[in-house]
Design a protein around this motif. Structure first.
Motif, PDB file in Angstrom:
ATOM      1  N   TYR A  10       0.835  -1.118  -0.039  1.00  0.00           N
ATOM      2  CA  TYR A  10       0.086  -0.095   0.045  1.00  0.00           C
ATOM      3  C   TYR A  10       0.705   1.214   0.163  1.00  0.00           C
ATOM      4  O   TYR A  10       0.782   2.388  -0.558  1.00  0.00           O
ATOM      5  CB  TYR A  10      -0.869   0.246   1.134  1.00  0.00           C
ATOM      6  CG  TYR A  10      -2.292  -0.795   0.966  1.00  0.00           C
ATOM      7  CD1 TYR A  10      -2.225  -1.778   0.098  1.00  0.00           C
ATOM      8  CD2 TYR A  10      -3.413  -0.701   1.904  1.00  0.00           C
ATOM      9  CE1 TYR A  10      -3.441  -2.761  -0.075  1.00  0.00           C
ATOM     10  CE2 TYR A  10      -4.286  -1.481   1.870  1.00  0.00           C
ATOM     11  CZ  TYR A  10      -4.347  -2.347   0.852  1.00  0.00           C
ATOM     12  OH  TYR A  10      -5.593  -3.212   0.596  1.00  0.00           O
ATOM     13  N   CYS A  13       2.263   1.863  -3.254  1.00  0.00           N
ATOM     14  CA  CYS A  13       0.994   2.202  -4.190  1.00  0.00           C
ATOM     15  C   CYS A  13       0.846   3.910  -4.060  1.00  0.00           C
ATOM     16  O   CYS A  13       0.564   4.619  -4.831  1.00  0.00           O
ATOM     17  CB  CYS A  13      -0.005   1.336  -4.181  1.00  0.00           C
ATOM     18  SG  CYS A  13      -0.028  -0.167  -4.708  1.00  0.00           S
ATOM     19  N   THR A  17       1.189   7.220  -6.887  1.00  0.00           N
ATOM     20  CA  THR A  17       0.043   8.092  -7.256  1.00  0.00           C
ATOM     21  C   THR A  17       0.437   9.512  -6.971  1.00  0.00           C
ATOM     22  O   THR A  17       0.883   9.902  -6.013  1.00  0.00           O
ATOM     23  CB  THR A  17      -1.260   7.616  -6.871  1.00  0.00           C
ATOM     24  OG1 THR A  17      -2.248   8.363  -7.363  1.00  0.00           O
ATOM     25  CG2 THR A  17      -1.474   7.745  -5.374  1.00  0.00           C
ATOM     26  N   PHE A  30      -5.405   0.366 -10.494  1.00  0.00           N
ATOM     27  CA  PHE A  30      -3.966   1.377 -10.888  1.00  0.00           C
ATOM     28  C   PHE A  30      -4.622   2.277 -11.761  1.00  0.00           C
ATOM     29  O   PHE A  30      -4.276   3.438 -11.597  1.00  0.00           O
ATOM     30  CB  PHE A  30      -3.132   0.205 -11.480  1.00  0.00           C
ATOM     31  CG  PHE A  30      -2.631  -0.950 -10.374  1.00  0.00           C
ATOM     32  CD1 PHE A  30      -2.035  -0.527  -9.222  1.00  0.00           C
ATOM     33  CD2 PHE A  30      -2.869  -2.145 -10.798  1.00  0.00           C
ATOM     34  CE1 PHE A  30      -1.502  -1.263  -8.593  1.00  0.00           C
ATOM     35  CE2 PHE A  30      -2.504  -3.106  -9.978  1.00  0.00           C
ATOM     36  CZ  PHE A  30      -1.992  -3.026  -8.704  1.00  0.00           C
ATOM     37  N   LEU A  44       6.196   1.310 -10.605  1.00  0.00           N
ATOM     38  CA  LEU A  44       5.778   0.639  -9.322  1.00  0.00           C
ATOM     39  C   LEU A  44       6.068  -0.891  -9.193  1.00  0.00           C
ATOM     40  O   LEU A  44       6.398  -1.320  -8.292  1.00  0.00           O
ATOM     41  CB  LEU A  44       4.129   0.783  -9.304  1.00  0.00           C
ATOM     42  CG  LEU A  44       3.285   0.002  -8.121  1.00  0.00           C
ATOM     43  CD1 LEU A  44       3.972   0.628  -6.775  1.00  0.00           C
ATOM     44  CD2 LEU A  44       1.856   0.417  -8.299  1.00  0.00           C
ATOM     45  N   ILE A  67      -5.315  -3.793  -6.922  1.00  0.00           N
ATOM     46  CA  ILE A  67      -4.337  -3.924  -5.756  1.00  0.00           C
ATOM     47  C   ILE A  67      -4.446  -5.470  -5.356  1.00  0.00           C
ATOM     48  O   ILE A  67      -3.811  -6.472  -5.031  1.00  0.00           O
ATOM     49  CB  ILE A  67      -4.371  -3.000  -4.714  1.00  0.00           C
ATOM     50  CG1 ILE A  67      -3.811  -1.785  -4.908  1.00  0.00           C
ATOM     51  CG2 ILE A  67      -3.650  -3.572  -3.532  1.00  0.00           C
ATOM     52  CD1 ILE A  67      -3.702  -0.621  -4.062  1.00  0.00           C
TER      53      ILE A  67
END
Length: 79
Positions: A10, A13, A17, A30, A44, A67
């Protein structure tokens, strides 16, 4: 997948972003939710490979939309 590893995922991620206050969960997409370009997704995944010491093949990329998809793939590879 262990909770600690999910938190690492997490975090990666969130760093990938540029969108603010995105709630991450297994259904987070995504492209639609995180707004990642294909290049950002590849970056990523490179970070994920380094962090978890796994290799994600090109054929596996085609199945990664959320995810949750990534958690499932990593769960198989880490065991």
């Amino acid at each position: 997948m262990e909770k600690e590893n999910i938190q690492k995922l997490y975090r990666l991620c969130e760093e990938a972003t540029t969108r603010k206050n995105v709630k991450l969960n297994d259904k987070t997409q995504f492209i639609a939710d995180l707004g990642l370009s294909s290049l950002a997704i590849l970056n990523l995944l490179t970070q994920i490979e380094k962090t978890f010491k796994v290799t994600i093949g090109a054929y596996e990329l085609e199945e990664l939309y959320t995810i949750g998809d990534l958690v499932h793939l990593l769960d198989q590879k880490i065991k």
